[in-house]
Write a protein that holds these residues in place. Structure first.
Motif, PDB file in Angstrom:
ATOM      1  N   ALA A 122      37.898  53.205  86.241  1.00 58.55           N
ATOM      2  CA  ALA A 122      37.267  52.328  87.236  1.00 58.55           C
ATOM      3  C   ALA A 122      36.084  51.851  86.906  1.00 58.55           C
ATOM      4  CB  ALA A 122      37.044  53.033  88.522  1.00 58.55           C
ATOM      5  N   TYR A 123      35.270  52.690  86.038  1.00 57.09           N
ATOM      6  CA  TYR A 123      33.882  52.368  85.561  1.00 57.09           C
ATOM      7  C   TYR A 123      33.819  51.185  84.565  1.00 57.09           C
ATOM      8  CZ  TYR A 123      29.528  52.698  82.643  1.00 57.09           C
ATOM      9  OH  TYR A 123      28.447  52.496  81.999  1.00 57.09           O
ATOM     10  N   ALA A 124      34.887  51.344  83.618  1.00 56.27           N
ATOM     11  CA  ALA A 124      34.968  50.310  82.631  1.00 56.27           C
ATOM     12  C   ALA A 124      35.432  48.959  83.059  1.00 56.27           C
ATOM     13  CB  ALA A 124      36.123  50.821  81.641  1.00 56.27           C
ATOM     14  N   THR A 125      36.299  49.199  84.023  1.00 54.92           N
ATOM     15  CA  THR A 125      36.726  47.792  84.872  1.00 54.92           C
ATOM     16  C   THR A 125      35.650  47.226  85.341  1.00 54.92           C
ATOM     17  OG1 THR A 125      38.913  48.461  85.119  1.00 54.92           O
ATOM     18  CG2 THR A 125      38.171  46.930  86.582  1.00 54.92           C
ATOM     19  N   GLN A 126      34.813  47.942  86.102  1.00 56.57           N
ATOM     20  CA  GLN A 126      33.505  47.416  86.764  1.00 56.57           C
ATOM     21  C   GLN A 126      32.388  46.998  85.862  1.00 56.57           C
ATOM     22  OE1 GLN A 126      33.366  46.937  89.949  1.00 56.57           O
ATOM     23  NE2 GLN A 126      31.249  46.957  90.749  1.00 56.57           N
ATOM     24  N   VAL A 127      32.194  47.535  84.903  1.00 59.17           N
ATOM     25  CA  VAL A 127      31.281  47.143  83.955  1.00 59.17           C
ATOM     26  C   VAL A 127      31.616  45.793  83.382  1.00 59.17           C
ATOM     27  CG1 VAL A 127      30.112  47.586  81.683  1.00 59.17           C
ATOM     28  CG2 VAL A 127      30.229  49.339  83.433  1.00 59.17           C
ATOM     29  N   THR A 128      32.887  45.991  82.765  1.00 56.25           N
ATOM     30  CA  THR A 128      33.468  44.730  82.192  1.00 56.25           C
ATOM     31  C   THR A 128      33.462  43.368  83.168  1.00 56.25           C
ATOM     32  OG1 THR A 128      34.993  45.902  80.488  1.00 56.25           O
ATOM     33  CG2 THR A 128      35.340  43.592  81.008  1.00 56.25           C
ATOM     34  N   CYS A 129      33.866  43.536  84.282  1.00 58.81           N
ATOM     35  CA  CYS A 129      34.005  42.275  84.902  1.00 58.81           C
ATOM     36  C   CYS A 129      32.651  41.935  85.668  1.00 58.81           C
ATOM     37  CB  CYS A 129      34.912  42.761  86.325  1.00 58.81           C
ATOM     38  SG  CYS A 129      36.663  42.998  85.560  1.00 58.81           S
TER      39      CYS A 129
ATOM     40  N   CYS B  69      39.028  38.799  86.720  1.00 59.95           N
ATOM     41  CA  CYS B  69      38.796  39.799  85.645  1.00 59.95           C
ATOM     42  C   CYS B  69      39.261  41.390  86.028  1.00 59.95           C
ATOM     43  CB  CYS B  69      37.411  40.178  85.199  1.00 59.95           C
ATOM     44  SG  CYS B  69      36.986  41.496  84.176  1.00 59.95           S
ATOM     45  N   VAL B  70      38.986  41.514  87.611  1.00 61.52           N
ATOM     46  CA  VAL B  70      39.694  42.906  87.919  1.00 61.52           C
ATOM     47  C   VAL B  70      40.953  42.865  88.265  1.00 61.52           C
ATOM     48  CG1 VAL B  70      39.837  44.056  90.187  1.00 61.52           C
ATOM     49  CG2 VAL B  70      37.580  43.526  89.307  1.00 61.52           C
ATOM     50  N   ALA B  71      41.513  41.848  88.785  1.00 62.67           N
ATOM     51  CA  ALA B  71      43.022  41.427  88.781  1.00 62.67           C
ATOM     52  C   ALA B  71      43.870  41.489  87.500  1.00 62.67           C
ATOM     53  CB  ALA B  71      43.269  40.163  89.249  1.00 62.67           C
ATOM     54  N   THR B  72      43.110  40.896  86.445  1.00 64.69           N
ATOM     55  CA  THR B  72      43.762  41.145  84.888  1.00 64.69           C
ATOM     56  C   THR B  72      43.643  42.640  84.625  1.00 64.69           C
ATOM     57  OG1 THR B  72      43.283  38.832  84.578  1.00 64.69           O
ATOM     58  CG2 THR B  72      43.388  40.379  82.723  1.00 64.69           C
ATOM     59  N   LEU B  73      42.842  43.217  84.563  1.00 58.97           N
ATOM     60  CA  LEU B  73      42.519  44.553  84.137  1.00 58.97           C
ATOM     61  C   LEU B  73      43.294  45.723  84.724  1.00 58.97           C
ATOM     62  CD1 LEU B  73      38.683  44.635  82.926  1.00 58.97           C
ATOM     63  CD2 LEU B  73      40.938  44.225  81.511  1.00 58.97           C
ATOM     64  N   MET B  74      43.199  45.534  86.009  1.00 59.46           N
ATOM     65  CA  MET B  74      43.962  46.452  86.965  1.00 59.46           C
ATOM     66  C   MET B  74      45.405  46.349  87.039  1.00 59.46           C
ATOM     67  SD  MET B  74      41.642  48.384  87.916  1.00 59.46           S
ATOM     68  CE  MET B  74      42.161  49.404  89.118  1.00 59.46           C
ATOM     69  N   ASN B  75      45.955  45.296  86.419  1.00 58.97           N
ATOM     70  CA  ASN B  75      47.318  45.016  86.528  1.00 58.97           C
ATOM     71  C   ASN B  75      48.131  45.329  84.990  1.00 58.97           C
ATOM     72  OD1 ASN B  75      47.740  44.416  89.208  1.00 58.97           O
ATOM     73  ND2 ASN B  75      47.399  42.226  88.748  1.00 58.97           N
ATOM     74  N   GLY B  76      46.899  45.298  83.896  1.00 57.60           N
ATOM     75  CA  GLY B  76      47.382  45.481  82.868  1.00 57.60           C
ATOM     76  C   GLY B  76      47.443  47.047  82.462  1.00 57.60           C
ATOM     77  N   GLY B  77      47.856  47.283  80.842  1.00 60.02           N
ATOM     78  CA  GLY B  77      48.005  48.558  80.623  1.00 60.02           C
ATOM     79  C   GLY B  77      46.332  49.170  80.296  1.00 60.02           C
ATOM     80  N   ASP B  78      46.543  50.489  80.170  1.00 64.05           N
ATOM     81  CA  ASP B  78      45.278  51.257  79.924  1.00 64.05           C
ATOM     82  C   ASP B  78      45.571  52.456  78.963  1.00 64.05           C
ATOM     83  OD1 ASP B  78      45.659  53.964  81.461  1.00 64.05           O
ATOM     84  OD2 ASP B  78      46.478  52.588  83.020  1.00 64.05           O
ATOM     85  N   LEU B  79      44.435  53.017  78.607  1.00 66.81           N
ATOM     86  CA  LEU B  79      44.451  54.050  77.586  1.00 66.81           C
ATOM     87  C   LEU B  79      44.205  55.355  78.001  1.00 66.81           C
ATOM     88  CD1 LEU B  79      42.135  52.221  74.919  1.00 66.81           C
ATOM     89  CD2 LEU B  79      44.664  52.357  75.145  1.00 66.81           C
TER      90      LEU B  79
ATOM     91  N   VAL C 176      32.907  65.105  92.092  1.00 66.28           N
ATOM     92  CA  VAL C 176      32.218  63.810  91.050  1.00 66.28           C
ATOM     93  C   VAL C 176      32.387  62.465  91.936  1.00 66.28           C
ATOM     94  CG1 VAL C 176      33.098  62.288  89.204  1.00 66.28           C
ATOM     95  CG2 VAL C 176      32.939  64.784  88.808  1.00 66.28           C
ATOM     96  N   ALA C 177      33.628  62.312  92.645  1.00 68.45           N
ATOM     97  CA  ALA C 177      33.785  61.327  93.733  1.00 68.45           C
ATOM     98  C   ALA C 177      32.655  61.270  94.674  1.00 68.45           C
ATOM     99  CB  ALA C 177      35.200  61.326  94.335  1.00 68.45           C
ATOM    100  N   ALA C 178      32.190  62.392  95.242  1.00 72.57           N
ATOM    101  CA  ALA C 178      31.360  62.340  96.395  1.00 72.57           C
ATOM    102  C   ALA C 178      29.760  61.843  95.619  1.00 72.57           C
ATOM    103  CB  ALA C 178      30.920  63.854  96.793  1.00 72.57           C
ATOM    104  N   ALA C 179      29.714  61.826  94.475  1.00 70.59           N
ATOM    105  CA  ALA C 179      28.607  61.105  94.116  1.00 70.59           C
ATOM    106  C   ALA C 179      28.487  59.873  93.913  1.00 70.59           C
ATOM    107  CB  ALA C 179      28.192  61.706  92.570  1.00 70.59           C
ATOM    108  N   ASP C 180      29.701  59.121  94.252  1.00 71.57           N
ATOM    109  CA  ASP C 180      29.921  57.681  94.445  1.00 71.57           C
ATOM    110  C   ASP C 180      29.688  57.279  92.860  1.00 71.57           C
ATOM    111  OD1 ASP C 180      30.634  55.184  94.915  1.00 71.57           O
ATOM    112  OD2 ASP C 180      28.773  54.835  96.603  1.00 71.57           O
ATOM    113  N   PRO C 181      30.320  57.533  91.713  1.00 74.53           N
ATOM    114  CA  PRO C 181      29.973  57.243  90.464  1.00 74.53           C
ATOM    115  C   PRO C 181      29.910  55.840  90.011  1.00 74.53           C
ATOM    116  CG  PRO C 181      32.033  58.173  90.611  1.00 74.53           C
ATOM    117  CD  PRO C 181      31.647  58.405  92.172  1.00 74.53           C
ATOM    118  N   ILE C 182      30.778  55.118  90.748  1.00 70.93           N
ATOM    119  CA  ILE C 182      30.830  53.577  90.164  1.00 70.93           C
ATOM    120  C   ILE C 182      29.545  52.955  90.526  1.00 70.93           C
ATOM    121  CG2 ILE C 182      32.102  51.488  90.327  1.00 70.93           C
ATOM    122  CD1 ILE C 182      33.413  53.952  88.862  1.00 70.93           C
ATOM    123  N   SER C 183      29.219  53.231  91.904  1.00 71.46           N
ATOM    124  CA  SER C 183      27.735  52.466  92.393  1.00 71.46           C
ATOM    125  C   SER C 183      26.665  53.320  91.665  1.00 71.46           C
ATOM    126  CB  SER C 183      27.683  52.909  93.990  1.00 71.46           C
ATOM    127  OG  SER C 183      28.582  52.271  94.758  1.00 71.46           O
ATOM    128  N   LEU C 184      26.701  54.575  91.413  1.00 72.67           N
ATOM    129  CA  LEU C 184      25.713  55.374  90.698  1.00 72.67           C
ATOM    130  C   LEU C 184      25.479  54.664  89.430  1.00 72.67           C
ATOM    131  CD1 LEU C 184      23.768  57.837  91.322  1.00 72.67           C
ATOM    132  CD2 LEU C 184      25.389  59.205  90.148  1.00 72.67           C
TER     133      LEU C 184
END
Length: 229
Positions: A75-82, A136-146, A170-178
């Protein structure tokens, strides 16, 4: 006789000390309850990670994969990239002649919840950012991952409940926004925007379940995806 009494008097405290030490060492640490949150699994909370059946391992791996795409590394990698792609697209727009497909700009955020849905009504720069971000999100979320599941974990004594508690901490810290900020495409302008500096590890919320998980099962490691030393 006096020597025997002396030995006996010295031996007693040593025996008591050993007994006390053994009693203290045998007490198990208090369990850390799962605070609840987005992570959930149907695998029994009392099972240890080292004793899962093949079916339970597969189920828990699928749950971990979903978490990875929701609030962990993927989720973090997708957010940063997009976001970076969106900012770059916005910086290339000619404010006088550029145009953006308003339908694309109104697209939803694919569940990440980090991009301002009102950006479609903002400047041409924000609309360009949103359009590129959504694509970008649609492409990455529908593609493969590692993603690589850390299970099975032979010999691991940590419970499924402890793993779940760690993930929900970890989720409670809202890591993507953080990690990437909350402005999203509202920060887009003619000058290419940048992401905020990742938070220092010392400034992050405590995650006691994760600390214990690392102690009991070092091969199953969970942390905020962007923490800096």
């Amino acid at each position: 006789m006096r020597d025997r009494d002396l030995i006996r008097s010295l031996s007693l405290p040593v025996w008591v000390l050993l007994l006390a030490g053994g009693a203290c060492g045998s007490s198990a640490p208090a369990p850390i309850p799962d605070p609840g949150g987005p992570f959930h699994t149907n695998v029994s909370a009392n099972k240890t990670l080292g004793s899962l059946t093949s079916d339970e391992t597969l189920e828990l791996c699928n749950d971990l994969h979903a978490a990875d795409g929701t609030f962990l590394v993927r989720a973090y990698a997708t957010q940063v990239t997009c976001l970076l792609n969106g900012y770059a697209a916005a910086s290339l727009v000619d404010a006088g002649t550029g145009s953006v497909d308003s339908g694309t700009a109104n697209a939803a955020d694919a569940g990440l919840g980090q991009v301002d849905g009102g950006a479609a009504n903002g400047t041409i720069y924000q609309r360009a950012c949103q359009s590129e971000y959504d694509s970008c999100v649609a492409t990455l979320m529908n593609g493969g991952d590692l993603f690589s599941c850390p299970l099975p974990a032979p010999g691991c004594s940590a419970s499924v409940e402890l793993l779940s508690a760690c993930l929900n901490e970890v989720a409670a810290a809202d890591p993507i926004s953080l990690c990437t900020g909350t402005e999203g495409c509202s920060a887009a302008s003619a000058v290419e925007a940048v992401l905020p500096t990742p938070p220092k590890s010392a400034s992050l919320p405590p995650t006691p379940a994760c600390a214990r998980l690392t102690q009991e099962c070092p091969t199953v490691y969970v942390e905020l995806p962007c923490a800096a030393p």
